[in-house]
Design an enzyme around this catalytic site. Structure first.
Site, mmCIF file in Angstrom:
data_model
loop_
_atom_site.group_PDB
_atom_site.id
_atom_site.type_symbol
_atom_site.label_atom_id
_atom_site.label_comp_id
_atom_site.label_asym_id
_atom_site.label_seq_id
_atom_site.Cartn_x
_atom_site.Cartn_y
_atom_site.Cartn_z
ATOM 1 N N HIS A 66 -1.025 11.040 -1.835
ATOM 2 C CA HIS A 66 -2.337 10.613 -1.345
ATOM 3 C C HIS A 66 -3.262 11.773 -0.999
ATOM 4 O O HIS A 66 -4.397 11.836 -1.462
ATOM 5 C CB HIS A 66 -2.175 9.718 -0.107
ATOM 6 C CG HIS A 66 -3.469 9.311 0.503
ATOM 7 N ND1 HIS A 66 -4.095 10.051 1.496
ATOM 8 C CD2 HIS A 66 -4.286 8.242 0.262
ATOM 9 C CE1 HIS A 66 -5.218 9.466 1.839
ATOM 10 N NE2 HIS A 66 -5.367 8.365 1.114
ATOM 11 N N GLU A 126 -4.584 4.350 -8.089
ATOM 12 C CA GLU A 126 -5.817 5.019 -7.675
ATOM 13 C C GLU A 126 -5.870 6.449 -8.191
ATOM 14 O O GLU A 126 -4.955 7.247 -7.943
ATOM 15 C CB GLU A 126 -5.954 5.036 -6.151
ATOM 16 C CG GLU A 126 -7.240 5.723 -5.712
ATOM 17 C CD GLU A 126 -7.444 5.771 -4.214
ATOM 18 O OE1 GLU A 126 -8.335 6.527 -3.763
ATOM 19 O OE2 GLU A 126 -6.718 5.059 -3.495
ATOM 20 N N ASP A 183 -1.332 6.562 -5.438
ATOM 21 C CA ASP A 183 -2.389 7.559 -5.595
ATOM 22 C C ASP A 183 -1.914 8.630 -6.575
ATOM 23 O O ASP A 183 -0.770 9.082 -6.494
ATOM 24 C CB ASP A 183 -2.697 8.222 -4.251
ATOM 25 C CG ASP A 183 -3.061 7.214 -3.174
ATOM 26 O OD1 ASP A 183 -4.184 6.703 -3.214
ATOM 27 O OD2 ASP A 183 -2.209 6.946 -2.299
ATOM 28 N N HIS A 196 0.825 -1.207 0.000
ATOM 29 C CA HIS A 196 0.000 0.000 0.000
ATOM 30 C C HIS A 196 0.861 1.261 0.000
ATOM 31 O O HIS A 196 1.641 1.490 0.919
ATOM 32 C CB HIS A 196 -0.879 -0.027 1.245
ATOM 33 C CG HIS A 196 -1.861 1.093 1.338
ATOM 34 N ND1 HIS A 196 -1.921 1.940 2.420
ATOM 35 C CD2 HIS A 196 -2.838 1.494 0.494
ATOM 36 C CE1 HIS A 196 -2.901 2.811 2.249
ATOM 37 N NE2 HIS A 196 -3.468 2.562 1.089
#
Length: 289
Positions: free
Chosen positions: A81, A149, A68, A39
């Site tokens: 992020h 993402e 991200d 992650h």
């Protein structure tokens, strides 16, 4: 909704599903077992979303990373992020008059000056917020795969097309990466846009939508990726009962699992993958160490 999906929906609501683990596409991508995704890189051990975190994941032996993506004022895609720079950089010190330090209000050159590592540890002083171009180069160099993402897409109109263009330019939209890239977002509209622009790309919706809504999402998502605190054996089985846009059962990756007990619990639900800041902890738990 096909008959298989309808039956599983009822079963999920009753919460009485017995699930046998199989070789899902996500699992097959790793060769065996439950897929483990680092992650924001291995972010328990290096500053999140930096090249150092990607390298740490590779060092630990993990082939999949998550990141991200947002966009600067002058149109550069960057890997970070938060929608502001304060938490993970020294923007407040370097640009004291620019509060609230939103990513979208800074140019790529201004962001490139920021220290994105010192907050995590002195050994990472001078780490930078990578552009998506830089990030993709590093992931490619490490022979890694990516869950990308689109963060806050409502702030960045057109980011879906821009991201796909960059991925294409980096060679990530061809057959070689067909099983090594997933584009995800909390925004169903953004995920749908990605699917419409490039149907071959695997996509994921973040969140835990009601089982009754899964049929509509299955038209354009390959995965439903949910928080580990919101799922159950029945919910996972309901997801697996639907076929996605590539005529394969929907998958579920769950986040953010950082301890052994939670890893064993969600693996028991039959999830296809686990997203973790500490992927080595998850691996140890699933291997019984």
């Amino acid at each position: 909704m096909n008959a298989r999906a309808a039956a599983a929906t009822v079963t999920a609501f009753l919460g009485a599903v017995t699930l046998v683990l199989g070789s899902s596409p996500a699992q097959a991508a790793t060769g065996s077992g439950t897929l483990i995704v680092a992650h924001r890189g291995a972010s328990a051990y290096a500053p999140e979303n930096t090249l150092a975190a990607v390298d740490k994941a590779a060092e630990l032996g993990f082939r999949w990373v998550e990141n991200d993506v947002q966009r600067t004022r002058d149109g550069e895609l960057v890997v970070i992020h938060d929608d502001n720079l304060k938490r993970t950089t020294d923007a407040e010190e370097l640009y004291p008059d620019r509060a609230p330090w939103k990513v979208k209000d800074f140019t790529a050159a201004e962001i490139a000056r920021l220290d994105a590592g010192s907050w995590f540890g002195a050994q990472y002083a001078g780490a930078r917020v990578p552009t998506l171009r830089q990030y993709m180069d590093r992931v490619s160099r490490n022979h890694q795969k990516l869950v990308l993402e689109l963060k806050n897409p409502q702030l960045y109109p057109g980011i879906e097309q821009e991201t796909l263009k960059l991925l294409a330019n980096k060679g990530w939209l061809g057959p070689a990466h067909a099983r090594g890239l997933v584009v995800q977002s909390f925004s169903a509209d953004s995920v749908r846009t990605v699917h419409e622009l490039k149907p071959s790309v695997r996509t994921a919706l973040l969140g835990t939508p009601p089982v009754a809504d899964l049929a509509s999402y299955a038209d354009f998502v390959d995965q439903v990726n949910a928080s580990h605190t919101t799922i159950s054996t029945g919910y996972v089985a309901a997801i697996h009962a639907f076929d996605g846009p590539h005529d394969e059962p929907l998958e579920i990756l769950t986040w953010t699992v950082n301890d052994a007990d939670s890893a064993r619990r969600v693996a028991g639900y039959g999830v296809d993958g686990i997203i973790s800041n500490a992927p080595d902890v998850v691996r140890g738990a699933l291997e019984g160490k």
